[in-house]
Design an enzyme around this catalytic site. Structure first.
Site, mmCIF file in Angstrom:
data_model
loop_
_atom_site.group_PDB
_atom_site.id
_atom_site.type_symbol
_atom_site.label_atom_id
_atom_site.label_comp_id
_atom_site.label_asym_id
_atom_site.label_seq_id
_atom_site.Cartn_x
_atom_site.Cartn_y
_atom_site.Cartn_z
ATOM 1 N N PRO A 121 0.805 -1.222 0.000
ATOM 2 C CA PRO A 121 0.000 0.000 0.000
ATOM 3 C C PRO A 121 0.838 1.273 0.000
ATOM 4 C CG PRO A 121 -0.823 -1.542 1.652
ATOM 5 C CD PRO A 121 0.488 -2.086 1.165
ATOM 6 N N GLU A 169 0.933 -8.133 8.837
ATOM 7 C CA GLU A 169 1.056 -6.705 9.079
ATOM 8 C C GLU A 169 1.994 -6.014 8.093
ATOM 9 O OE1 GLU A 169 0.349 -3.048 10.787
ATOM 10 O OE2 GLU A 169 -0.696 -4.960 11.025
ATOM 11 N N ARG A 222 -0.960 -8.139 -21.839
ATOM 12 C CA ARG A 222 -1.721 -7.719 -23.025
ATOM 13 C C ARG A 222 -0.943 -6.717 -23.872
ATOM 14 N NH1 ARG A 222 -4.966 -3.545 -23.049
ATOM 15 N NH2 ARG A 222 -6.718 -4.748 -23.848
ATOM 16 N N ASP A 228 -6.155 1.853 -26.157
ATOM 17 C CA ASP A 228 -6.873 1.699 -24.890
ATOM 18 C C ASP A 228 -6.856 2.991 -24.082
ATOM 19 O OD1 ASP A 228 -7.702 -0.880 -25.150
ATOM 20 O OD2 ASP A 228 -5.990 -1.742 -24.119
#
Length: 247
Positions: free
Chosen positions: A90, A117, A155, A170
């Site tokens: 994160p 954690e 991709r 895209d």
């Protein structure tokens, strides 16, 4: 492209990597997947890979030994390979299409998927080349993030998609959101395909698509326009669109 994934839950990857484009890419031998349960590298007699944090606090922390040994094993055969070692975290940089386009240039991507954690800081400081987060939220582990990155990078590899222009146009690849698409029938429940797309005039169609990309980006992700070096034509379109919006 070779993908190595260090995880405690290898079974999570079977459905994702064994279907659709990712499966076809492997069948074409354009990619290879190596999903590794790094618990097998633990020197603990109970194969523990986590421990309590020094200094106290809640949760458990992944210990360095299994991860370091696993990375040593995955890189020993070709130490000079062009690779990145990616920590799903994160705290990492937010993942973008631009990052995917950078990663596709490498021969090997190694993912470290943590749980609990967090990681022993020595893993972060001395092993990884990239820390990546797929969004500003917290998941139970790095597996889903690794799947997202594998999908988005694969991709982009030549030969993976049936239409080689698909990845180029895209959303985000051009710095803009993609234009609207239509297919048969021409009219459905009173809703018609725009006439310009039926005209056969390719130059006009391309201009319409470009303008629609600008319009959609302005409506949904105006922040992207701030990061783009706009042409004079694009600036004019934005000015017109803003005026139309006021009216």
């Amino acid at each position: 492209m070779r993908y190595d994934v260090l995880t405690l839950f290898p079974e999570m990857f079977r459905g994702v990597l064994g279907n659709s484009i990712l499966k076809k890419a492997e069948e074409k031998q354009l990619v290879s997947y190596n999903i590794v349960d790094f618990r097998s590298y633990s020197q603990d007699k109970h194969q523990r890979v986590d421990d309590y944090p020094y200094g106290g606090g809640g949760g458990m922390v992944l210990t360095p030994q299994p991860i370091f040994d696993a990375i040593d094993d995955l890189t020993k055969d070709n130490p000079s390979a062009k690779r990145r070692i990616i920590l799903l975290c994160p705290q990492g940089e937010r993942y973008t299409q631009k990052k995917a386009e950078q990663l596709v240039e490498y021969d090997q991507l190694i993912f470290i998927c943590g749980h609990y954690e967090g990681y022993d800081e020595r893993i972060r400081e001395h092993l990884v080349t990239d820390e990546i987060s797929i969004g500003d939220y917290v998941l139970t582990g790095g597996e889903l993030g690794a799947m997202v990155i594998i999908d988005s990078v694969t991709r982009l590899l030549s030969g993976v998609l049936g239409n080689e222009t698909s990845a180029v146009t895209d959303s985000f690849s051009t710095g803009l959101l993609e234009y609207p698409h239509y297919t048969r029938p021409v009219e459905f429940r009173g809703l018609k395909v725009p006439d310009i797309l039926l005209s056969g005039h390719h130059k006009n169609i391309e201009e319409w698509r470009h303008r629609e990309s600008i319009k959609r980006t302005l409506e949904r992700r105006p922040d992207l326009l701030n990061e783009r070096e706009l042409t004079e034509r694009e600036k004019k379109w934005i000015e017109i669109l803003n005026e139309e919006d006021k009216n």
